[in-house]
Scaffold this active site. Structure first.
Site, PDB file in Angstrom:
ATOM      1  N   SER A 244       0.861  -1.146   0.083  1.00  0.00           N
ATOM      2  CA  SER A 244      -0.137   0.200   0.086  1.00  0.00           C
ATOM      3  C   SER A 244       0.858   1.360   0.077  1.00  0.00           C
ATOM      4  CB  SER A 244      -0.985  -0.144   1.288  1.00  0.00           C
ATOM      5  OG  SER A 244      -0.018  -0.192   2.340  1.00  0.00           O
TER       6      SER A 244
ATOM      7  N   LYS B 131      17.550  -0.468   1.756  1.00  0.00           N
ATOM      8  CA  LYS B 131      18.324   0.319   2.603  1.00  0.00           C
ATOM      9  C   LYS B 131      16.865   1.103   3.492  1.00  0.00           C
ATOM     10  CE  LYS B 131      19.440   4.597   0.622  1.00  0.00           C
ATOM     11  NZ  LYS B 131      19.048   5.620   0.296  1.00  0.00           N
TER      12      LYS B 131
ATOM     13  N   HIS C  42      25.546   4.601  -1.995  1.00  0.00           N
ATOM     14  CA  HIS C  42      25.645   4.696  -3.572  1.00  0.00           C
ATOM     15  C   HIS C  42      27.127   4.887  -3.956  1.00  0.00           C
ATOM     16  CE1 HIS C  42      21.440   4.235  -3.241  1.00  0.00           C
ATOM     17  NE2 HIS C  42      21.025   5.582  -3.387  1.00  0.00           N
TER      18      HIS C  42
ATOM     19  N   GLN D 263      24.093   9.771 -14.752  1.00  0.00           N
ATOM     20  CA  GLN D 263      22.918  10.274 -15.144  1.00  0.00           C
ATOM     21  C   GLN D 263      22.764  11.844 -14.801  1.00  0.00           C
ATOM     22  OE1 GLN D 263      20.510   8.217 -11.954  1.00  0.00           O
ATOM     23  NE2 GLN D 263      20.462   9.892 -10.758  1.00  0.00           N
TER      24      GLN D 263
HETATM   25  C1  BG6 Z   1      17.863   7.221  -2.653  1.00  0.00           C
HETATM   26  C2  BG6 Z   1      17.915   8.154  -1.885  1.00  0.00           C
HETATM   27  O1  BG6 Z   1      18.392   5.954  -2.253  1.00  0.00           O
HETATM   28  O2  BG6 Z   1      18.443   7.593  -4.071  1.00  0.00           O
HETATM   29  C3  BG6 Z   1      17.090   9.476  -2.107  1.00  0.00           C
HETATM   30  O3  BG6 Z   1      17.294   7.792  -0.296  1.00  0.00           O
HETATM   31  C4  BG6 Z   1      17.569   9.757  -3.715  1.00  0.00           C
HETATM   32  O4  BG6 Z   1      17.202  10.656  -1.068  1.00  0.00           O
HETATM   33  C5  BG6 Z   1      17.707   8.681  -4.426  1.00  0.00           C
HETATM   34  O5  BG6 Z   1      16.775  10.947  -3.966  1.00  0.00           O
HETATM   35  C6  BG6 Z   1      18.340   8.970  -6.054  1.00  0.00           C
HETATM   36  O6  BG6 Z   1      18.156   8.151  -6.753  1.00  0.00           O
HETATM   37  P1  BG6 Z   1      18.173   8.459  -8.324  1.00  0.00           P
HETATM   38  O7  BG6 Z   1      18.011   6.922  -9.009  1.00  0.00           O
HETATM   39  O8  BG6 Z   1      16.964   9.111  -8.530  1.00  0.00           O
HETATM   40  O9  BG6 Z   1      19.275   9.193  -8.656  1.00  0.00           O
END
Ligand code: BG6
Ligand code: NDP
Length: 494
Positions: free
Chosen positions: A19, A150, A242, A374
């Protein structure tokens, strides 16, 4: 490389937290795309599970605006939803999971049936959910795999507690820890760029590379997620996972094979060569409103009603770290991330050293290999060339592989699509292993504790800016040279 041996058997994809926000925005659209493109095992069903008393029609309605439906796909979409069900139940009562199990069993005819559980639930219910899956919902005639998102804890201690909890319930090969950056095209390309090209490997070391900058920028603030964000901050939200994952792929040694564990062994090794970050190696910032900005830009982090007025949680961070091994000794790896900045961008910049014995009166600028993750995937190499013409001048130019130009007819799949498909095929190559996680927290926990215990005030920066000005001085101190003279000309289509 995919293992599709199991694809002839029935599979059920169970989405816990069906949900919620992640489910509607990301997971339902992703499983739809995988179904639409015939990538899933033929006999796959989808079951949503959450506490709210919803119907599948309501789930469908919630996710509608996030599902891309191309003309001609309408019938297929109907068939997709026919394969979906929703079961309401608590996260903490075993009896509800027994009910879910009965429901799953109904469709599992034949000798083999596999189950994949996706936990899109808050960390607060994580423990009870996993215990109940283990006790009541394990597939007795096939595999059971668990996908988790996470945060994997908030520090070394809580992360280890979580790891021990999971290890008591499931085998490591059943656990798929998602770091969605590992599903991005250019992050996956890092290994190919490095290990399938002879040209880069001889120079990929401290003799030639001055510094490596790994950046993540977002042009928006916390957007109502302030409550969650404030207890984590940008270091835990982006840098510790990341960016560190990207770093390990940039810096690791060549794995023995492409086997997921061979790759992850190399990633862990490189992390083990990094000392915990010290406060002097970290610069933190927090965005403030920009009175000249538009709409949301006028508001600072502390204006978010879900954020405490005296919060010192960083929304920007720059950290410099060193890998103490033979390849990288002395090369700064700079991790930089921030919200409410001037643009959306994630990239890796490998900056080469100045050419020794200059004969060009200082006009030869540093080479830079840029891997743009990106937006707009690209790989470009900034280099010096003779300016065409009668004079003997040097000019900065580039070798440019922009995906939208080179691969016009190819769609780059979304990170979640690849990763969820990997779980079906049983490939853990792009998932985080337990020991990687442990190393990541070892590197970041001491400095996070210091920031919090000493209540260190972040440097304010304006919404929509490049971040705190002091960050550029820190970049130079880490031997990242910005010349400001390079001009890229977008190629015109012939
Ligand atoms: C997430 C973070 O893991 O990654 C976010 O919690 C962030 O804060 C996001 O905005 C960014 O992901 P992407 O794929 O849009 O670069
Ligand atoms: P530059 O070397 O000119 O810029 C590098 C980056 O340095 C900037 O993006 C900026 O990023 C940062 N910067 C700006 N000011 C400073 C400063 N004072 N100190 C330190 N760093 C600073 O060139 P790029 O390689 O980035 O290319 C320029 C543009 O051309 C980009 O938009 C790039 O995307 C584009 N390009 C595109 C190609 C393609 O599509 N294939 C090919 C080549 C280039 P930040 O603000 O994040 O610090």
């Amino acid at each position: 490389m995919e293992n599709k041996a199991d694809f002839k058997y029935p599979h059920t994809f169970i989405l816990l937290g069906a949900s919620g926000d992640l489910a509607k925005k990301k997971i339902y659209p992703t499983i739809w795309y995988l179904y639409r493109d015939n990538l899933l095992p033929e006999n796959t069903r989808f079951v949503g599970y959450a506490r709210s008393k919803l119907t599948i029609e309501q789930i469908r309605e919630q996710s509608k605006k996030y599902m891309k439906v191309r003309p001609g796909d309408e019938q297929k979409l109907e068939r997709f939803w026919e394969l979906n069900e929703y079961v309401a139940g608590s996260y903490d009562k075993r009896v509800d999971y027994e009910h879910l199990n009965q429901h799953l069993t109904k469709f599992e005819k034949g000798p083999v049936a596999n189950r994949i559980f996706y936990l899109a639930v808050p960390p607060t219910v994580f423990d009870e959910t996993t215990v109940n899956i283990r006790n009541a919902c394990i597939s007795i005639k096939g595999f059971t795999r668990i996908i988790i998102e996470k945060p994997f804890g908030r520090d070394d201690v809580s992360s280890e507690k979580l790891s021990n909890h999971l290890a008591g319930l499931f085998k490591e090969e059943q656990i798929y820890r998602i770091d969605h950056y590992l599903g991005k095209e250019m992050v996956q390309n890092l290994m190919t760029i490095r290990f399938a090209n002879k040209i880069f490997s001889p120079s990929w070391n401290h003799d030639n590379i001055a510094s490596v900058l790994i950046s993540f920028k977002e042009p928006f603030g916390t957007e109502g997620r302030g409550g969650y964000f404030d207890s984590f901050g940008i270091v835990r939200d982006v840098m510790q996972n990341h960016l560190l994952q990207i770093l390990s792929l940039v810096a690791m040694e060549k794995p023995v094979t492409l086997n997921p564990d061979d790759i992850r062994n190399e990633k862990v090794k490189v992390l083990r060569h990094i000392e915990p970050i010290e406060l002097k190696d970290l610069l933190v910032g927090q965005y403030v409103g920009n009175p000249e900005g538009q709409g949301e830009e006028k508001l600072g982090y502390l204006d978010d009603p879900t954020v405490p007025k005296d919060s010192v949680t960083p929304t920007y961070a720059l950290a410099g770290l060193f890998i103490n091994n033979e390849r990288w000794q002395g090369v700064p790896f700079i991790l930089r991330c921030g919200k409410a900045l001037n643009e959306r961008k994630a990239e890796v910049r490998i900056q080469y050293k100045d050419v020794p014995g200059d004969i060009f009166d200082g006009h030869a600028k540093r080479n830079e290999l840029v891997i743009r993750v990106q937006p707009g995937e690209a790989l470009y190499l900034k280099l010096m060339s003779k300016k065409p013409g009668m004079k003997f001048d040097v000019v900065e130019t580039e070798l440019d592989l922009t995906y939208s130009m080179r691969y016009r007819d190819t769609d780059v799949p979304d990170a979640y699509e690849r990763l969820i498909l990997d779980v079906f095929t049983g490939s853990q190559m792009h998932f985080v292993r337990n020991d990687e996680l442990k190393e990541a927290w070892r590197i970041f926990t001491p400095v996070l504790k210091k920031l919090e215990d000493e209540h260190i005030k972040p440097i304010p920066y304006k919404f929509g800016s490049r971040g705190p000005q002091q960050a550029d001085a820190k970049l130079s101190a880490y031997d990242f040279k910005y010349s400001g003279s390079y001009k890229w000309k977008k190629p015109t289509v012939c």
